[in-house]
Motif scaffolding. Sequence first.
Motif, short mmCIF file in Angstrom:
data_model
loop_
_atom_site.label_atom_id
_atom_site.label_comp_id
_atom_site.label_asym_id
_atom_site.label_seq_id
_atom_site.Cartn_x
_atom_site.Cartn_y
_atom_site.Cartn_z
N ALA A 64 0.83 -1.21 0.00
CA ALA A 64 0.00 0.00 0.00
C ALA A 64 0.86 1.26 0.00
N ILE A 65 1.98 1.22 0.72
CA ILE A 65 2.89 2.37 0.73
C ILE A 65 3.49 2.59 -0.65
N ARG A 66 3.90 1.51 -1.29
CA ARG A 66 4.47 1.64 -2.63
C ARG A 66 3.41 2.11 -3.64
N THR A 67 2.20 1.61 -3.50
CA THR A 67 1.13 2.04 -4.40
C THR A 67 0.79 3.51 -4.17
N PHE A 68 0.84 3.95 -2.91
CA PHE A 68 0.52 5.33 -2.57
C PHE A 68 1.47 6.31 -3.27
N ARG A 69 2.73 5.91 -3.43
CA ARG A 69 3.69 6.78 -4.08
C ARG A 69 3.34 7.02 -5.55
N ALA A 70 2.74 6.03 -6.19
CA ALA A 70 2.38 6.17 -7.60
C ALA A 70 0.95 6.65 -7.77
N ASN A 71 0.05 6.14 -6.92
CA ASN A 71 -1.38 6.51 -7.01
C ASN A 71 -1.87 6.85 -5.60
N PRO A 72 -1.79 8.10 -5.22
CA PRO A 72 -2.10 8.48 -3.83
C PRO A 72 -3.54 8.21 -3.39
N TYR A 73 -4.48 8.19 -4.34
CA TYR A 73 -5.88 8.08 -3.95
C TYR A 73 -6.61 7.02 -4.77
N LEU A 74 -7.61 6.41 -4.10
CA LEU A 74 -8.59 5.57 -4.78
C LEU A 74 -9.85 6.40 -4.95
N GLN A 75 -10.32 6.54 -6.17
CA GLN A 75 -11.48 7.37 -6.45
C GLN A 75 -12.74 6.51 -6.42
N LEU A 76 -13.62 6.76 -5.45
CA LEU A 76 -14.91 6.08 -5.37
C LEU A 76 -16.00 7.14 -5.50
N GLY A 77 -16.35 7.44 -6.76
CA GLY A 77 -17.30 8.51 -7.00
C GLY A 77 -16.68 9.83 -6.60
N PRO A 78 -17.36 10.60 -5.76
CA PRO A 78 -16.80 11.88 -5.33
C PRO A 78 -15.81 11.75 -4.17
N ILE A 79 -15.65 10.54 -3.65
CA ILE A 79 -14.82 10.32 -2.47
C ILE A 79 -13.43 9.87 -2.88
N LYS A 80 -12.41 10.51 -2.30
CA LYS A 80 -11.02 10.11 -2.51
C LYS A 80 -10.50 9.44 -1.23
N ILE A 81 -10.06 8.21 -1.37
CA ILE A 81 -9.54 7.45 -0.24
C ILE A 81 -8.04 7.26 -0.41
N PRO A 82 -7.21 7.71 0.53
CA PRO A 82 -5.76 7.49 0.41
C PRO A 82 -5.45 6.00 0.30
N THR A 83 -4.64 5.63 -0.66
CA THR A 83 -4.37 4.21 -0.89
C THR A 83 -3.63 3.57 0.28
N TRP A 84 -2.91 4.35 1.05
CA TRP A 84 -2.18 3.76 2.17
C TRP A 84 -3.12 3.25 3.26
N THR A 85 -4.38 3.71 3.24
CA THR A 85 -5.34 3.27 4.26
C THR A 85 -6.00 1.94 3.91
N SER A 86 -5.76 1.41 2.71
CA SER A 86 -6.47 0.20 2.27
C SER A 86 -6.27 -0.99 3.21
N PRO A 87 -5.07 -1.24 3.77
CA PRO A 87 -4.95 -2.35 4.72
C PRO A 87 -5.76 -2.13 5.99
N LEU A 88 -5.86 -0.89 6.45
CA LEU A 88 -6.67 -0.60 7.64
C LEU A 88 -8.14 -0.89 7.38
N ILE A 89 -8.60 -0.49 6.20
CA ILE A 89 -10.00 -0.77 5.83
C ILE A 89 -10.22 -2.27 5.74
N ALA A 90 -9.26 -2.97 5.13
CA ALA A 90 -9.38 -4.42 4.99
C ALA A 90 -9.41 -5.11 6.35
N SER A 91 -8.57 -4.66 7.28
CA SER A 91 -8.55 -5.28 8.60
C SER A 91 -9.87 -5.08 9.33
#
Length: 270
Positions: free
Chosen positions: A150-177
């Motif tokens: 997730a850290i490496r992905t964040f450097r290339a793609n900082p955000y995941l776009q879900l409609g109008p919402i931008k989610i920082p990619t580094w948070t994806s493991p926290l969401i998954a947990s």
Amino acid sequence: MAFSPSALLALPFSPARLRSYLLRLPLFTRAVLLIIVALWAMELQTVWNIVKWGALIPDEMNLGTMYRLNTYPVIHSGFFHVLLNILALTPLLERFETEHGTLTAVALFVGPLSTFPGGIYTLIEKFILHMNTAVVGASVWVFLLLASEAIRTFRANPYLQLGPIKIPTWTSPLIASFVVAVLVSHTSFLGHICAIFIGYLLGLGYLKVFVPPEKVIRWIEGKLNLLGRLPHYVSVDQKKHGRYGLLPTTSTEPAVAMSNYIGSSQRLGP
């Protein structure tokens, strides 16, 4: 309607592709999977309680039981627990070993990538929460590697776009947990968070001090002729993406599919 082998090969997950993938797995990944399966098979006997022997149990940690910091990730409770964690761990561990080499993978997973999450979990569970919940399962490595990715992905793609919402990619493991904790019973949310924290440190390069120097690795490989003697061994000169800690920060690789890597840590007790 007649069945043909070509129709089988056309399936998204054909046995031929699976066999080809398994045959290409590097050495350390194979060894870890073999140990996990072997220990699970040993749990079928009733003479020796493998889970009780190797689980990370905070109140039983002392100088004589420090081995638990290395055994808890490869011990599982039940067939489905081991199956889910193997499916989740295999692609992540295979990628790590292929990128950084077999000796580096051994040094890190036998060392800080097992002991640090387990140590933090034990300290929090015993001295802060005053609890004694035992944990086992390879999902400590799953979430750790997922956090590093997730850290490496964040450097290339900082955000995941879900409609109008931008989610920082580094948070994806926290969401998954959090999702795993809600949907899967008997999982250790605290254990996963400790693994994610160490995974973030790994991805940011703060653990590179524990990586053996490349010169030393090359000397050991040459002295013991590891590449010639060990099938599927990944040498320091075979790595795909360069030295760990000096990885490109502008990678264009797509983000790792979350659904492929989510496992579970089994909690034992209340």
